[in-house]
Design an enzyme around this catalytic site. Structure first.
Site, PDB file in Angstrom:
ATOM      1  N   HIS A  91       0.844  -1.205   0.000  1.00  0.00           N
ATOM      2  CA  HIS A  91       0.000   0.000   0.000  1.00  0.00           C
ATOM      3  C   HIS A  91       0.877   1.253   0.000  1.00  0.00           C
ATOM      4  O   HIS A  91       0.631   2.207  -0.739  1.00  0.00           O
ATOM      5  CB  HIS A  91      -0.886   0.048   1.264  1.00  0.00           C
ATOM      6  N   SER A 146      -2.811  -7.951   3.063  1.00  0.00           N
ATOM      7  CA  SER A 146      -3.085  -7.792   4.497  1.00  0.00           C
ATOM      8  C   SER A 146      -3.438  -9.118   5.157  1.00  0.00           C
ATOM      9  O   SER A 146      -3.112  -9.341   6.320  1.00  0.00           O
ATOM     10  CB  SER A 146      -4.231  -6.792   4.697  1.00  0.00           C
TER      11      SER A 146
HETATM   12  P1  ADP Z   1      -9.856  -3.620  -0.060  1.00  0.00           P
HETATM   13  O1  ADP Z   1     -10.582  -4.257   1.063  1.00  0.00           O
HETATM   14  O2  ADP Z   1     -10.522  -2.394  -0.607  1.00  0.00           O
HETATM   15  O3  ADP Z   1      -9.380  -4.560  -1.139  1.00  0.00           O
HETATM   16  P2  ADP Z   1      -7.101  -3.474   0.758  1.00  0.00           P
HETATM   17  O4  ADP Z   1      -6.600  -2.835   1.999  1.00  0.00           O
HETATM   18  O5  ADP Z   1      -6.929  -4.941   0.657  1.00  0.00           O
HETATM   19  O6  ADP Z   1      -8.578  -3.011   0.648  1.00  0.00           O
HETATM   20  O7  ADP Z   1      -6.430  -2.816  -0.527  1.00  0.00           O
HETATM   21  C1  ADP Z   1      -6.561  -1.468  -0.847  1.00  0.00           C
HETATM   22  C2  ADP Z   1      -5.943  -1.231  -2.231  1.00  0.00           C
HETATM   23  O8  ADP Z   1      -4.557  -1.526  -2.189  1.00  0.00           O
HETATM   24  C3  ADP Z   1      -6.509  -2.113  -3.347  1.00  0.00           C
HETATM   25  O9  ADP Z   1      -6.519  -1.374  -4.542  1.00  0.00           O
HETATM   26  C4  ADP Z   1      -5.514  -3.225  -3.457  1.00  0.00           C
HETATM   27  O10 ADP Z   1      -5.516  -3.810  -4.734  1.00  0.00           O
HETATM   28  C5  ADP Z   1      -4.223  -2.464  -3.194  1.00  0.00           C
HETATM   29  N1  ADP Z   1      -3.157  -3.325  -2.693  1.00  0.00           N
HETATM   30  C6  ADP Z   1      -3.192  -4.186  -1.663  1.00  0.00           C
HETATM   31  N2  ADP Z   1      -2.008  -4.814  -1.488  1.00  0.00           N
HETATM   32  C7  ADP Z   1      -1.181  -4.329  -2.452  1.00  0.00           C
HETATM   33  C8  ADP Z   1       0.174  -4.589  -2.861  1.00  0.00           C
HETATM   34  N3  ADP Z   1       0.909  -5.490  -2.212  1.00  0.00           N
HETATM   35  N4  ADP Z   1       0.672  -3.907  -3.900  1.00  0.00           N
HETATM   36  C9  ADP Z   1      -0.100  -3.003  -4.555  1.00  0.00           C
HETATM   37  N5  ADP Z   1      -1.379  -2.717  -4.263  1.00  0.00           N
HETATM   38  C10 ADP Z   1      -1.917  -3.371  -3.214  1.00  0.00           C
END
Ligand code: ADP
Length: 165
Positions: free
Chosen positions: A18, A129
């Site tokens: 993130h 996560s």
């Molecule tokens: P959600 O519940 O909305 O999927 P997340 O916290 O899992 O929330 O993810 C928020 C955003 O960050 C999403 O666009 C997800 O694809 C992106 N994301 C999560 N992990 C990564 C990563 N390792 N690299 C790039 N983007 C990520």
């Protein structure tokens, strides 16, 4: 006009994946609002305030990053904040399929808001996560997967064993 992007997510917890997306997007936008979805129906491992505090620590050096939370539709939150862009990260083709549906629905609800997708760096593509929570719940050291400013050992997640990964 100021280019404001909203980066919405659960961030349970916020990872280096993130963080990298936000830092890269700072070259595209004037301000990025990291918006933690406060979905009361969805159980979280870390409470909302803890998640916000962690993200604040990761970006304490960056005044153009703001941490907030919201309930309801993401596009409504964007409108409320005067944000013209929705930022999301893409890791895999599964992410793409999921994001395509959300992006198209958001576009039909709010045509004035553009979704912007950044591809993850290859060394972050396996980080999510769920895996980080799994390591923590099993007593492992997840510090290499969270931003430097966050001392993950200082935070306590829920002890509710019915919490689903
Ligand atoms: P959600 O519940 O909305 O999927 P997340 O916290 O899992 O929330 O993810 C928020 C955003 O960050 C999403 O666009 C997800 O694809 C992106 N994301 C999560 N992990 C990564 C990563 N390792 N690299 C790039 N983007 C990520």
């Amino acid at each position: 006009m100021k280019k404001i992007a909203v980066f919405p997510g659960s961030f349970d917890p916020f990872t280096i994946g993130h963080e990298a997306i936000v830092r890269r997007a700072l070259s595209l936008f004037d301000e990025i609002i990291i918006a933690v979805g406060a979905n009361t129906l969805k159980k979280s491992f870390y409470p909302l305030d803890t998640r916000k505090e962690m993200i604040g620590k990761a970006f304490k050096d960056e005044p153009r990053v703001i941490v907030d939370h919201y309930t309801g539709l993401t596009v409504d939150f964007c409108k409320l904040k005067g944000a013209g862009y929705l930022l999301r990260g893409l890791r895999t083709s599964a992410d793409f399929e999921f994001e395509r549906a959300i992006g198209q629905v958001n576009k039909s609800m709010a045509p004035e808001i553009e979704s912007v997708f950044l591809l993850t760096a290859p060394d972050h593509s396996f980080i999510n996560s769920t895996i980080v929570r799994d390591i923590i719940m099993n007593g492992g050291d997840a510090s290499r997967f969270v931003p430097e400013g966050i001392n993950i050992k200082d935070y306590k997640g829920t002890e509710d064993l019915s919490f689903k990964l």
